[in-house]
Design a protein around this motif. Structure first.
Motif, PDB file in Angstrom:
ATOM      1  N   GLY A   1     -12.122  -4.150   3.904  1.00 33.02           N
ATOM      2  CA  GLY A   1     -10.862  -4.019   3.196  1.00 33.02           C
ATOM      3  C   GLY A   1     -10.646  -5.159   2.209  1.00 33.02           C
ATOM      4  O   GLY A   1     -11.485  -6.050   2.079  1.00 33.02           O
ATOM      5  N   PRO A   2      -9.538  -5.111   1.476  1.00 32.84           N
ATOM      6  CA  PRO A   2      -8.369  -4.243   1.689  1.00 32.84           C
ATOM      7  C   PRO A   2      -8.578  -2.829   1.159  1.00 32.84           C
ATOM      8  O   PRO A   2      -9.428  -2.598   0.288  1.00 32.84           O
ATOM      9  CB  PRO A   2      -7.267  -4.962   0.922  1.00 32.84           C
TER      10      PRO A   2
ATOM     11  N   GLY B   1      -6.931   5.887  -1.827  1.00 38.20           N
ATOM     12  CA  GLY B   1      -8.307   5.972  -1.334  1.00 38.20           C
ATOM     13  C   GLY B   1      -8.374   6.464   0.099  1.00 38.20           C
ATOM     14  O   GLY B   1      -9.257   7.258   0.451  1.00 38.20           O
ATOM     15  N   GLU B   2      -7.452   6.001   0.926  1.00 40.58           N
ATOM     16  CA  GLU B   2      -7.445   6.426   2.325  1.00 40.58           C
ATOM     17  C   GLU B   2      -7.087   7.904   2.447  1.00 40.58           C
ATOM     18  O   GLU B   2      -7.677   8.641   3.251  1.00 40.58           O
ATOM     19  CB  GLU B   2      -6.462   5.576   3.127  1.00 40.58           C
ATOM     20  N   LEU B   3      -6.126   8.352   1.650  1.00 39.09           N
ATOM     21  CA  LEU B   3      -5.736   9.760   1.691  1.00 39.09           C
ATOM     22  C   LEU B   3      -6.891  10.648   1.236  1.00 39.09           C
ATOM     23  O   LEU B   3      -7.176  11.690   1.853  1.00 39.09           O
ATOM     24  CB  LEU B   3      -4.505   9.983   0.806  1.00 39.09           C
ATOM     25  N   ALA B   4      -7.586  10.228   0.187  1.00 36.14           N
ATOM     26  CA  ALA B   4      -8.733  10.994  -0.290  1.00 36.14           C
ATOM     27  C   ALA B   4      -9.830  11.057   0.759  1.00 36.14           C
ATOM     28  O   ALA B   4     -10.479  12.099   0.937  1.00 36.14           O
ATOM     29  CB  ALA B   4      -9.265  10.372  -1.581  1.00 36.14           C
ATOM     30  N   LEU B   5     -10.034   9.950   1.479  1.00 33.87           N
ATOM     31  CA  LEU B   5     -11.061   9.910   2.520  1.00 33.87           C
ATOM     32  C   LEU B   5     -10.734  10.897   3.648  1.00 33.87           C
ATOM     33  O   LEU B   5     -11.612  11.633   4.119  1.00 33.87           O
ATOM     34  CB  LEU B   5     -11.158   8.482   3.073  1.00 33.87           C
ATOM     35  N   LEU B   6      -9.477  10.927   4.072  1.00 34.65           N
ATOM     36  CA  LEU B   6      -9.070  11.843   5.133  1.00 34.65           C
ATOM     37  C   LEU B   6      -9.282  13.294   4.711  1.00 34.65           C
ATOM     38  O   LEU B   6      -9.755  14.125   5.506  1.00 34.65           O
ATOM     39  CB  LEU B   6      -7.600  11.613   5.479  1.00 34.65           C
ATOM     40  N   ARG B   7      -8.942  13.604   3.489  1.00 36.70           N
ATOM     41  CA  ARG B   7      -9.054  14.978   3.019  1.00 36.70           C
ATOM     42  C   ARG B   7     -10.512  15.370   2.774  1.00 36.70           C
ATOM     43  O   ARG B   7     -10.928  16.485   3.114  1.00 36.70           O
ATOM     44  CB  ARG B   7      -8.226  15.152   1.747  1.00 36.70           C
ATOM     45  N   GLU B   8     -11.278  14.468   2.200  1.00 37.78           N
ATOM     46  CA  GLU B   8     -12.686  14.763   1.903  1.00 37.78           C
ATOM     47  C   GLU B   8     -13.456  15.100   3.177  1.00 37.78           C
ATOM     48  O   GLU B   8     -14.309  16.003   3.187  1.00 37.78           O
ATOM     49  CB  GLU B   8     -13.328  13.564   1.209  1.00 37.78           C
ATOM     50  N   HIS B   9     -13.166  14.386   4.257  1.00 39.14           N
ATOM     51  CA  HIS B   9     -13.911  14.567   5.499  1.00 39.14           C
ATOM     52  C   HIS B   9     -13.192  15.467   6.497  1.00 39.14           C
ATOM     53  O   HIS B   9     -13.646  15.598   7.641  1.00 39.14           O
ATOM     54  CB  HIS B   9     -14.204  13.204   6.128  1.00 39.14           C
ATOM     55  N   ARG B  10     -12.094  16.080   6.069  1.00 32.77           N
ATOM     56  CA  ARG B  10     -11.337  17.028   6.899  1.00 32.77           C
ATOM     57  C   ARG B  10     -11.014  16.418   8.271  1.00 32.77           C
ATOM     58  O   ARG B  10     -11.194  17.030   9.320  1.00 32.77           O
ATOM     59  CB  ARG B  10     -12.097  18.346   7.063  1.00 32.77           C
TER      60      ARG B  10
ATOM     61  N   THR C   1      -7.375   3.972  15.770  1.00 32.48           N
ATOM     62  CA  THR C   1      -7.293   2.612  15.245  1.00 32.48           C
ATOM     63  C   THR C   1      -6.791   1.662  16.313  1.00 32.48           C
ATOM     64  O   THR C   1      -6.138   2.074  17.277  1.00 32.48           O
ATOM     65  CB  THR C   1      -6.348   2.556  14.026  1.00 32.48           C
ATOM     66  N   LYS C   2      -7.079   0.406  16.131  1.00 36.61           N
ATOM     67  CA  LYS C   2      -6.441  -0.635  16.922  1.00 36.61           C
ATOM     68  C   LYS C   2      -5.180  -1.087  16.192  1.00 36.61           C
ATOM     69  O   LYS C   2      -5.112  -1.022  14.961  1.00 36.61           O
ATOM     70  CB  LYS C   2      -7.388  -1.828  17.107  1.00 36.61           C
ATOM     71  N   ASN C   3      -4.203  -1.570  16.944  1.00 33.24           N
ATOM     72  CA  ASN C   3      -2.982  -2.072  16.314  1.00 33.24           C
ATOM     73  C   ASN C   3      -3.222  -3.500  15.841  1.00 33.24           C
ATOM     74  O   ASN C   3      -2.719  -4.468  16.412  1.00 33.24           O
ATOM     75  CB  ASN C   3      -1.791  -2.010  17.272  1.00 33.24           C
ATOM     76  N   SER C   4      -3.987  -3.595  14.754  1.00 36.10           N
ATOM     77  CA  SER C   4      -4.357  -4.909  14.235  1.00 36.10           C
ATOM     78  C   SER C   4      -3.224  -5.554  13.459  1.00 36.10           C
ATOM     79  O   SER C   4      -3.167  -6.778  13.336  1.00 36.10           O
ATOM     80  CB  SER C   4      -5.590  -4.784  13.336  1.00 36.10           C
ATOM     81  N   GLY C   5      -2.322  -4.736  12.896  1.00 35.50           N
ATOM     82  CA  GLY C   5      -1.273  -5.278  12.065  1.00 35.50           C
ATOM     83  C   GLY C   5      -1.811  -5.729  10.713  1.00 35.50           C
ATOM     84  O   GLY C   5      -3.014  -5.668  10.446  1.00 35.50           O
TER      85      GLY C   5
ATOM     86  N   LYS D   1      -4.079   3.235   5.796  1.00 32.81           N
ATOM     87  CA  LYS D   1      -4.609   4.404   6.510  1.00 32.81           C
ATOM     88  C   LYS D   1      -3.530   5.068   7.347  1.00 32.81           C
ATOM     89  O   LYS D   1      -3.554   6.291   7.541  1.00 32.81           O
ATOM     90  CB  LYS D   1      -5.795   4.007   7.391  1.00 32.81           C
ATOM     91  N   LEU D   2      -2.576   4.291   7.849  1.00 30.93           N
ATOM     92  CA  LEU D   2      -1.505   4.867   8.647  1.00 30.93           C
ATOM     93  C   LEU D   2      -0.572   5.708   7.782  1.00 30.93           C
ATOM     94  O   LEU D   2      -0.158   6.806   8.170  1.00 30.93           O
ATOM     95  CB  LEU D   2      -0.718   3.765   9.354  1.00 30.93           C
ATOM     96  N   ARG D   3      -0.241   5.203   6.608  1.00 28.30           N
ATOM     97  CA  ARG D   3       0.619   5.975   5.700  1.00 28.30           C
ATOM     98  C   ARG D   3      -0.096   7.227   5.212  1.00 28.30           C
ATOM     99  O   ARG D   3       0.512   8.290   5.061  1.00 28.30           O
ATOM    100  CB  ARG D   3       1.051   5.106   4.522  1.00 28.30           C
TER     101      ARG D   3
END
Length: 241
Positions: free
Chosen positions: A169-170, A175-184, A190-194, A201-203
């Motif tokens: 990261g960061p 980018g995170e939304l595209a990754l989720l959609r691309e890979h279905r 996740t760990k609660n790393s804060g 990725k959470l949003r």
């Protein structure tokens, strides 16, 4: 004054910079990440050799205080530091970045519980972001995993059906939304790393309707002083000069 700063995080680097050059800070990194971002000032890399090794090192180096700004899941080094500092009577502070609010996430207590949750809910395409040490629990889970880590996990710990994404990261929301959609993706683990570095990725998961399985943080040692910001940690050090 000489301070041992247990680091490897962005907060640790910021604290080293805030105290330099008024305080002698020795930053300690575990050495698990290749080509780490280095803080200003002296740096030692590698473990101490357990409680006895840390005790010997602190005494030999005449350290006056210890600030623990390690990753929230670095429970072993935190436990060792708390024990040794209590034995030696050294001031000890934990700089712990605030945890994420879990929201609608399924909160579990361990990687094993996270794997059991994936199985129980029938998730089939999982974005696994628990790091290289968090893959073993998922080895026998019947699902496809997109595994993101900074360094490659041990091949013996990987599930049979996976793709490995080596990345640091960061990250950003788009980018995170595209990754989720691309890979279905149908579940994020996740760990609660804060922190802000990996929070997008959470949003993105919320926007995409992807369930989140979140491993809760290990408890901190009892009775230790804890702050949540670099400014607070710097102030704690300065009043002990």
């Amino acid at each position: 004054m000489k301070v041992l700063l247990l680091g490897g995080t962005g907060e640790a680097r910021a604290l080293a910079a805030a105290l330099h050059p008024e305080v002698e800070v020795i930053s300690s990194l575990a050495g698990r990440v290749p080509d780490p971002a280095l803080p200003v000032g002296p740096v030692r890399i590698g473990g101490f050799g357990g409680v006895d090794g840390m005790r010997q090192w602190l005494v030999a180096e005449r350290v006056d205080a210890v600030v623990d700004a390690t990753h929230p899941f670095a429970a072993t080094i935190t436990a060792h530091a708390a024990q040794v500092c209590a034995e030696l009577g050294l001031p000890y502070l934990i700089l712990a970045r605030p945890a994420w609010a879990p929201g609608s996430a399924i909160v579990v207590g361990s990687d094993t519980e996270a794997a059991e949750t994936v199985t129980a809910n029938g998730y089939s395409r999982v974005f696994l972001t628990t790091g290289r040490s968090g893959t073993r629990a998922f080895k026998d889970v019947d699902a496809w995993f997109l595994i993101r880590a900074v360094t490659p996990p041990d091949p013996d710990t990987l599930p049979a059906d996976h793709d490995l994404l080596l990345s640091r990261g960061p990250y950003d929301y788009d980018g995170e939304l595209a990754l989720l959609r691309e890979h279905r993706i149908d579940a994020l683990v996740t760990k609660n790393s804060g922190g802000a570095m990996t929070e997008p990725k959470l949003r993105a998961a919320e926007a995409a309707g992807v369930p989140v399985v979140m491993v809760d943080r290990p408890p901190l040692p009892p009775g230790v002083h804890t702050v949540t910001t670099v400014d607070e940690a710097a102030g704690w050090v300065r009043v002990r000069r």
